[in-house]
Design an enzyme around this catalytic site. Structure first.
Site, PDB file in Angstrom:
ATOM      1  N   CYS A 136       0.825  -1.213   0.000  1.00 10.45           N
ATOM      2  CA  CYS A 136       0.000   0.000   0.000  1.00 10.45           C
ATOM      3  C   CYS A 136       0.857   1.260   0.000  1.00 10.45           C
ATOM      4  O   CYS A 136       1.366   1.688   1.044  1.00 10.45           O
ATOM      5  CB  CYS A 136      -0.921  -0.021   1.217  1.00 10.45           C
ATOM      6  SG  CYS A 136      -1.881   1.487   1.364  1.00 10.45           S
ATOM      7  N   CYS A 139      -0.405   4.060   2.258  1.00  8.92           N
ATOM      8  CA  CYS A 139      -0.151   3.878   3.697  1.00  8.92           C
ATOM      9  C   CYS A 139       1.329   4.104   4.006  1.00  8.92           C
ATOM     10  O   CYS A 139       1.676   4.680   5.027  1.00  8.92           O
ATOM     11  CB  CYS A 139      -0.507   2.461   4.149  1.00  8.92           C
ATOM     12  SG  CYS A 139      -1.969   1.790   3.396  1.00  8.92           S
ATOM     13  N   ASP A 140       2.212   3.611   3.150  1.00  8.51           N
ATOM     14  CA  ASP A 140       3.629   3.529   3.521  1.00  8.51           C
ATOM     15  C   ASP A 140       4.554   4.402   2.678  1.00  8.51           C
ATOM     16  O   ASP A 140       5.744   4.517   2.998  1.00  8.51           O
ATOM     17  CB  ASP A 140       4.098   2.069   3.407  1.00  8.51           C
ATOM     18  CG  ASP A 140       3.287   1.162   4.320  1.00  8.51           C
ATOM     19  OD1 ASP A 140       2.900   1.631   5.401  1.00  8.51           O
ATOM     20  OD2 ASP A 140       3.038   0.006   3.950  1.00  8.51           O
TER      21      ASP A 140
END
Ligand code: NAP
Length: 309
Positions: A136, A139-140
């Site tokens: 992701c 997200c990261d």
């Protein structure tokens, strides 16, 4: 068991399919209970710009869209349980649904648990999840600001990940096992226009390299077997999704990939159990098609409950 302890409708899942089903069912006075899952909101929670959901001429952020859908369902008194479902018994009626802390009974059920990201299945990949391996970018990606990353895959997800990372990272290398992408051409053109994105074709990742964190990937050319190393700080795996149906095994017919088998529209092989969204749809997989299916499932559940009376 007292009738008051039996829900009319339980919806499992809280992506666009589950929440749209909840909005329609709640407005239809079915008092739905949504078991939202610990990762509530589904895949749109991992998406930034959503430009193709109608009604948002300037686009909308995935998490904002899901927040709005949830608030809309809550406005009509949908009850939410923020837990994962562990098992269901669809062989006796009312149906039994066990979540992490409780057991519920319901006359009807809508399954809208969606699908989750797939992994390559390498031992080294597992070892480095959270230490440079991710599924992701949204997200990261922040952790890889001004760094070099690799993205694996040739579909829309891979293009989206590459596009997002190109805004943050020094370089993005997209590794694909064939020489043809299956992603939509608009996304491909967008990614190809980014000066810091390059493509490596006919290549797979054999191993993720590093000590405590990712420092590179070992690549193998699928045409000539040639092995090479690419130095990167992060590896984003974007190779598709697996339906979230493990809790349904033995209770509902699933196809060989694990998607729920649909009898007709939202009807499954079990009367009173309906399905909506990516958990059964591996073709369209869009927020808007999932929402449409959620609406249909709510209507079908309502009709089923009417006939039960
Ligand atoms: P996908 O279309 O199934 O693509 C998966 C990609 O990963 C394929 O290119 C596949 O290669 C590759 N792959 C699969 N297993 C692999 C492995 N073990 N090693 C290396 N490569 C592997 O999945 P997706 O990209 O997640 O898209 C799924 C659906 O969601 C699609 O219908 C898509 O349109 C939709 N979607 C839309 C958007 C959007 O912005 N509109 C964004 C994301 C997803 P091959 O090509 O060789 O099979």
């Amino acid at each position: 068991m007292e009738k008051s302890q039996i829900e009319k409708l339980i919806i499992i899942g809280s992506g666009p399919a589950g929440l749209t089903a909840a909005i329609y069912a709640a407005r239809g006075s079915l008092n739905p209970v949504v078991i939202s899952g610990r990762e509530a909101g589904g895949q749109l929670m991992l998406t930034t710009d959503v430009d193709d959901f109608p009604g948002f001429p300037e686009g909308v952020q995935g998490p904002d869209l899901m927040d709005k859908m949830r608030k809309q369902a809550e406005r009509f008194n949908t009850k939410f349980i923020n837990e994962d479902v562990l098992s269901v018994d669809l062989k006796s009626r009312p149906f039994t649904i066990k979540s992490e802390s409780r057991t519920l009974k319901s006359d009807s059920l809508i399954i809208a648990t969606g699908a989750s990201a797939m992994w390559l299945g390498l031992e080294s990949e597992k070892r480095f999840i959270g230490k440079g391996v991710s599924s992701c970018a949204i997200c990261d990606g922040f952790f890889f600001k001004d760094k070099n990353v690799v993205v694996v895959g040739g579909g829309d997800t891979a293009m989206r990940e590459a596009q997002y990372l190109s805004k943050l990272c020094k370089s993005v290398t997209l590794v694909h096992r064939r020489d043809t992408l299956r992603a939509q051409s608009a996304l491909v053109e967008l990614v190809k226009s980014k000066p810091n994105v390059k493509f490596i074709w006919n290549t797979i990742i054999e191993e993720i390299l590093g000590q405590d964190k990712v420092s590179g990937v070992k690549l193998k050319n699928t045409q000539n077997g040639q092995i090479s190393t690419l130095e990167v700080d992060g590896a984003f795996i974007a190779i598709g999704h697996k339906p979230n149906t493990d809790f349904l095994k033995g209770q509902l017919p699933l196809d060989k990939k694990g998607y729920v088998v649909v009898k007709n529209e939202t009807h499954t092989e079990v009367d009173g159990v309906f399905v909506a969204g990516d958990v059964s749809d591996y073709h369209y997989r869009q927020a808007v098609t999932a929402a449409g299916a959620g609406c249909k499932a709510a209507f079908d559940a309502e009709e089923y409950l009417e006939n039960l009376k």
